[in-house]
Design an enzyme around this catalytic site. Structure first.
Site, PDB file in Angstrom:
ATOM      1  N   CYS B  85       0.844  -1.174   0.083  1.00 65.48           N
ATOM      2  CA  CYS B  85      -0.033   0.079   0.050  1.00 65.48           C
ATOM      3  C   CYS B  85       0.812   1.399  -0.104  1.00 65.48           C
ATOM      4  CB  CYS B  85      -0.912  -0.012   1.033  1.00 65.48           C
ATOM      5  SG  CYS B  85      -2.372   1.099   1.108  1.00 65.48           S
ATOM      6  N   HIS B 194      -3.531  -5.658   0.896  1.00 63.11           N
ATOM      7  CA  HIS B 194      -2.860  -5.908   2.171  1.00 63.11           C
ATOM      8  C   HIS B 194      -2.736  -7.215   2.787  1.00 63.11           C
ATOM      9  CE1 HIS B 194      -2.225  -1.740   3.876  1.00 63.11           C
ATOM     10  NE2 HIS B 194      -3.457  -1.379   2.771  1.00 63.11           N
ATOM     11  N   GLU B 196      -0.715  -8.753   4.731  1.00 66.84           N
ATOM     12  CA  GLU B 196      -0.485  -8.638   6.261  1.00 66.84           C
ATOM     13  C   GLU B 196      -1.964  -8.852   7.243  1.00 66.84           C
ATOM     14  OE1 GLU B 196      -0.502  -6.192   4.986  1.00 66.84           O
ATOM     15  OE2 GLU B 196      -0.761  -4.158   6.101  1.00 66.84           O
TER      16      GLU B 196
END
Lengths: 79, 236
Positions: B85, B194, B196
């Protein structure tokens, strides 16, 4: 000291959704006859006399603008 | 493996990135933007957020942070670097990856779970995925539209350097539906979504994102850290 203006605009081939949104709003607000809007950035720098044009160009090229998506111009103006 | 996670003023997702590293059995090492020091890490993650308030352009100021000078140098020597990002925006501004990220075409901030197709599983960060696998991870960004000139796009497509592509509606106007790309060497990867945030079904839509961090940890066994041609040796 001199005043230097750097204008940064999205390249013509890059989609400018912000400019389009402004253009689309104008007729809604009753303003007719504006066919297109491009939105960019305008910087005013107060610059010491010994800063040369090459340095100003480097500031614009490497920092104020991203040459992948933006064009820039540098001009000295009366303060 | 020691994996550095950079924190800038305005970074949001460093804690989740560190957690993802630990889920993959790596050691997460916090790195501070103002330090010219990578603390001897084996890889670096530049996480998401709004570094320096997104002033000027997303990533434009973070790119010049002292720690980024070290990251760029290490990446050019082959160290695995992942930008997520805002991290992707920073890597693009730092010229580690080509192109630029621009305002979403419909101007709205997009926040949703997003299907991605994995189109390159020979990078340092994607060895765990099957080619053309589809994964579901969160996407949350206002300036995620990938832009590059036609020559660059042709090069990325021709060399198989599009790593992730959006499946279904293009969420942000990215050219060629590009969600993530890699450099020629395959050690640097950047993507807008994302991974994560998708490492455990308890806290994310899936655990599909964990594969990126496991892929990195696999490099330890493959003995190809810092090496050229990482990807060719990393098929799990």
């Amino acid at each position: 000291m001199a005043r230097v203006v750097v204008d940064v605009m999205p390249k013509p081939e890059i989609l400018d959704p912000q400019g389009q949104a402004v253009a689309n709003a104008l007729p809604r607000l009753g303003f007719e006859g504006i066919t297109a809007v491009r939105q960019g950035k305008h910087f005013e720098l107060e610059v010491a006399d010994d800063v040369d044009d090459a340095t100003l160009a480097k500031i614009a090229e490497t920092f104020l603008a991203n040459p992948v998506i933006e064009d820039w111009t540098v001009r000295r103006v009366e303060a | 493996m020691r994996v550095g996670v950079v924190t800038f003023p305005g970074t949001l997702d460093d804690v989740d990135a560190q957690r993802a590293v630990r889920y993959a059995d790596g050691e997460a090492v916090p790195l501070w933007h103002g330090d010219r020091d990578l603390k001897g890490v084996d890889a670096v993650i530049v996480p998401g957020g709004f570094s320096y308030g997104d002033y000027l352009r997303c990533g434009a100021i973070a790119r010049f942070a002292p720690v980024m000078q070290e990251v760029v140098e290490a990446a050019n020597k082959g160290m695995p670097v992942l930008g997520i990002c805002n991290g992707f925006q920073i890597l693009a501004e730092a010229h580690l990856l080509p192109g630029a990220l621009t305002r979403n075409h419909k101007l709205h901030f997009v926040c949703r779970d997003q299907w991605l197709k994995v189109e390159n599983n020979s990078t340092a960060w994607t060895g765990r995925y099957d080619l053309n696998a589809e994964i579901l991870v969160p996407l949350k960004s206002g300036e995620g539209g990938y832009q590059a000139d036609q020559t660059t796009l042709d090069e990325l497509e021709g060399e198989g350097r599009v790593v992730f592509r959006y499946v279904g509606d293009n969420p942000n106007g990215s050219r060629n539906n590009i969600a993530g790309i890699t450099n020629a060497r395959g050690n640097v990867v950047g993507l807008m979504p994302h991974p994560e945030h998708a490492i455990d079904a308890l806290t994310g839509p899936t655990d599909d994102g964990l594969g990126m961090f496991l892929s990195l940890l696999d490099l330890v066994g493959a003995g190809s850290l810092q090496g050229v041609g990482i990807g060719t040796e990393v098929k799990a």
